[in-house]
Design an enzyme around this catalytic site. Structure first.
Site, PDB file in Angstrom:
ATOM      1  N   VAL A  97     -37.753  36.648  47.247  1.00  0.00           N
ATOM      2  CA  VAL A  97     -36.854  35.569  47.874  1.00  0.00           C
ATOM      3  C   VAL A  97     -37.140  34.007  47.144  1.00  0.00           C
ATOM      4  CG1 VAL A  97     -36.415  36.649  50.100  1.00  0.00           C
ATOM      5  CG2 VAL A  97     -38.487  35.256  49.711  1.00  0.00           C
ATOM      6  N   HIS A 113     -33.057  40.983  49.122  1.00  0.00           N
ATOM      7  CA  HIS A 113     -33.647  40.411  50.576  1.00  0.00           C
ATOM      8  C   HIS A 113     -33.430  38.960  50.718  1.00  0.00           C
ATOM      9  CE1 HIS A 113     -36.800  43.856  50.451  1.00  0.00           C
ATOM     10  NE2 HIS A 113     -35.658  44.334  50.965  1.00  0.00           N
ATOM     11  N   CYS A 124     -21.406  29.051  61.712  1.00  0.00           N
ATOM     12  CA  CYS A 124     -20.012  29.500  60.855  1.00  0.00           C
ATOM     13  C   CYS A 124     -20.505  30.307  59.572  1.00  0.00           C
ATOM     14  CB  CYS A 124     -19.767  28.038  60.279  1.00  0.00           C
ATOM     15  SG  CYS A 124     -20.833  27.246  58.742  1.00  0.00           S
ATOM     16  N   GLY A 180     -44.073  45.819  39.957  1.00  0.00           N
ATOM     17  CA  GLY A 180     -44.903  45.018  41.290  1.00  0.00           C
ATOM     18  C   GLY A 180     -44.228  45.133  42.555  1.00  0.00           C
ATOM     19  N   SER A 182     -44.868  47.868  46.140  1.00  0.00           N
ATOM     20  CA  SER A 182     -45.581  48.934  46.796  1.00  0.00           C
ATOM     21  C   SER A 182     -44.787  50.155  47.208  1.00  0.00           C
ATOM     22  CB  SER A 182     -46.324  48.249  48.033  1.00  0.00           C
ATOM     23  OG  SER A 182     -45.213  47.926  49.149  1.00  0.00           O
ATOM     24  N   ASN A 206     -47.289  48.485  37.451  1.00  0.00           N
ATOM     25  CA  ASN A 206     -47.977  47.855  38.682  1.00  0.00           C
ATOM     26  C   ASN A 206     -49.226  47.602  38.485  1.00  0.00           C
ATOM     27  OD1 ASN A 206     -48.839  47.872  41.578  1.00  0.00           O
ATOM     28  ND2 ASN A 206     -47.044  48.654  42.005  1.00  0.00           N
ATOM     29  N   LEU A 207     -50.028  46.942  39.479  1.00  0.00           N
ATOM     30  CA  LEU A 207     -51.443  46.938  39.300  1.00  0.00           C
ATOM     31  C   LEU A 207     -52.200  47.977  39.374  1.00  0.00           C
ATOM     32  CD1 LEU A 207     -53.116  43.992  38.492  1.00  0.00           C
ATOM     33  CD2 LEU A 207     -53.306  43.573  40.667  1.00  0.00           C
TER      34      LEU A 207
HETATM   35  N1  APR Z   1     -48.888  42.542  38.638  1.00  0.00           N
HETATM   36  C1  APR Z   1     -48.314  43.783  38.989  1.00  0.00           C
HETATM   37  N2  APR Z   1     -48.127  44.203  40.290  1.00  0.00           N
HETATM   38  C2  APR Z   1     -49.062  43.632  41.162  1.00  0.00           C
HETATM   39  C3  APR Z   1     -49.749  42.333  40.798  1.00  0.00           C
HETATM   40  C4  APR Z   1     -49.670  42.146  39.409  1.00  0.00           C
HETATM   41  N3  APR Z   1     -50.466  40.954  39.079  1.00  0.00           N
HETATM   42  N4  APR Z   1     -50.355  41.911  41.913  1.00  0.00           N
HETATM   43  C5  APR Z   1     -49.937  42.924  42.875  1.00  0.00           C
HETATM   44  N5  APR Z   1     -49.178  43.814  42.449  1.00  0.00           N
HETATM   45  C6  APR Z   1     -48.603  44.947  42.963  1.00  0.00           C
HETATM   46  C7  APR Z   1     -49.370  45.532  44.044  1.00  0.00           C
HETATM   47  O1  APR Z   1     -50.409  46.586  43.600  1.00  0.00           O
HETATM   48  C8  APR Z   1     -48.314  46.125  45.001  1.00  0.00           C
HETATM   49  O2  APR Z   1     -48.032  47.435  44.683  1.00  0.00           O
HETATM   50  O3  APR Z   1     -47.147  44.571  43.759  1.00  0.00           O
HETATM   51  C9  APR Z   1     -47.042  45.128  44.652  1.00  0.00           C
HETATM   52  C10 APR Z   1     -46.785  44.395  46.080  1.00  0.00           C
HETATM   53  O4  APR Z   1     -46.233  45.087  47.261  1.00  0.00           O
HETATM   54  P1  APR Z   1     -45.956  44.268  48.464  1.00  0.00           P
HETATM   55  O5  APR Z   1     -46.798  43.252  48.962  1.00  0.00           O
HETATM   56  O6  APR Z   1     -45.908  45.417  49.544  1.00  0.00           O
HETATM   57  O7  APR Z   1     -44.450  43.640  48.052  1.00  0.00           O
HETATM   58  P2  APR Z   1     -43.320  44.408  47.786  1.00  0.00           P
HETATM   59  O8  APR Z   1     -43.229  45.813  47.357  1.00  0.00           O
HETATM   60  O9  APR Z   1     -42.309  43.480  47.132  1.00  0.00           O
HETATM   61  O10 APR Z   1     -42.743  44.429  49.391  1.00  0.00           O
HETATM   62  C11 APR Z   1     -41.466  44.708  49.529  1.00  0.00           C
HETATM   63  O11 APR Z   1     -41.555  44.000  51.989  1.00  0.00           O
HETATM   64  O12 APR Z   1     -42.292  42.647  53.839  1.00  0.00           O
HETATM   65  C12 APR Z   1     -41.117  43.104  52.880  1.00  0.00           C
HETATM   66  O13 APR Z   1     -39.328  41.699  52.509  1.00  0.00           O
HETATM   67  C13 APR Z   1     -40.588  41.927  51.993  1.00  0.00           C
HETATM   68  O14 APR Z   1     -39.674  42.017  49.790  1.00  0.00           O
HETATM   69  C14 APR Z   1     -40.735  42.453  50.502  1.00  0.00           C
HETATM   70  C15 APR Z   1     -40.917  44.038  50.760  1.00  0.00           C
END
Ligand code: APR
Length: 237
Positions: A97, A113, A124, A180, A182, A206-207
């Site tokens: 967001v 999102h 409105c 990035g 989960s 991803n990390l």
């Molecule tokens: N580089 C790459 N990946 C990264 C890094 C980084 N520096 N740091 C963290 N990550 C990875 C983590 O390993 C994880 O897989 O980013 C991911 C973050 O996962 P979440 O915290 O679950 O975020 P996200 O997947 O965007 O969540 C989805 O859930 O709560 C809702 O609305 C919220 O949009 C969000 C949605």
């Protein structure tokens, strides 16, 4: 991996903004480890205790305004331009967001999102750009109703935005990349399987392996600010 894909669907999550200092949700010490989403990120929570919900988003909005895009955001903006130059398209769908993709130069960003730097009037329906704190003292710039403004973000239990456009873009892609995220929240977490079912090659950046890692054909692990530019360079972008 397609040597030079022409239509790339990129799904980003909180991990792409992590190196800009914005918190992720499910990592150790993440936002949902410190705050209860059921008390802060649902329509029911907003109805029951609007001041607490608005205060939580004020704190996050201030963080977004103070943050800066990182090399991952910049790499996606460059890739969008380079792909367009050769007649292709990069469809950027983000779960985030924040506005860091836009500030890095991405021209077309689909926020499934919603956007924290916009406020929506529940009287409105008008959506207004909003960078300042948002309290119940505020009135809607369109209908002047006081106390009915909320962040224009999607809460748990609400329908994500732009789903038809996202499905159409996914069906037209010849490469699917998730960065990035989960893979915990649907429908976003299901897009990789939707792509596979369409015979589209998939790759995750991803990390570390996320919940749906087994669904991907390929992966590049490391911080997005280095792993993503490196991956896009492999594609000549
Ligand atoms: N580089 C790459 N990946 C990264 C890094 C980084 N520096 N740091 C963290 N990550 C990875 C983590 O390993 C994880 O897989 O980013 C991911 C973050 O996962 P979440 O915290 O679950 O975020 P996200 O997947 O965007 O969540 C989805 O859930 O709560 C809702 O609305 C919220 O949009 C969000 C949605």
């Amino acid at each position: 991996m397609t040597a030079s894909p022409e239509t790339i669907f990129v799904l980003t999550g909180a991990g792409v903004s992590a190196e800009s200092g914005l918190g992720t949700f499910r990592d150790r010490g993440g936002i949902w480890a410190r705050f209860d989403p059921m008390r802060l990120a649902t329509p029911e929570a907003y109805a029951a205790d609007p001041d607490t919900v608005l205060d939580f988003y004020d704190h996050r909005r201030r963080g977004v305004v103070a943050a800066a895009p990182n090399a991952a955001h910049a790499a996606l903006a460059r890739a969008e331009a380079r792909l367009a130059e050769r007649g292709g398209r990069l469809f950027l769908c983000t779960q985030n967001v924040d506005d860091l993709h836009e500030r890095a130069g991405s021209q077309a960003v689909t926020h499934m999102h919603g956007e924290l730097l916009k406020a929506r009037c529940t009287a409105c329906g008008t959506v207004t750009p909003w960078r300042a704190d948002l309290s119940r003292a505020e009135s809607c710039p369109a209908c002047a109703t006081v106390g009915r403004m909320r962040p224009d973000v999607v809460w748990f239990g609400e329908m994500p935005m732009h789903l038809d456009a996202i499905d159409a873009a996914l069906a037209a892609a010849d490469l699917f990349v998730a960065v990035g995220t989960s893979g915990a929240i649907y429908p976003a977490a299901g897009y990789v399987r939707q792509a596979r079912a369409l015979g589209i090659p998939t790759c995750e950046i991803n990390l570390e392996p996320p919940d749906n890692a087994d669904a991907f054909d390929d992966a590049r692990y490391g911080p997005a600010s280095t792993a993503l530019p490196r991956f896009l360079a492999e594609l000549g972008l």
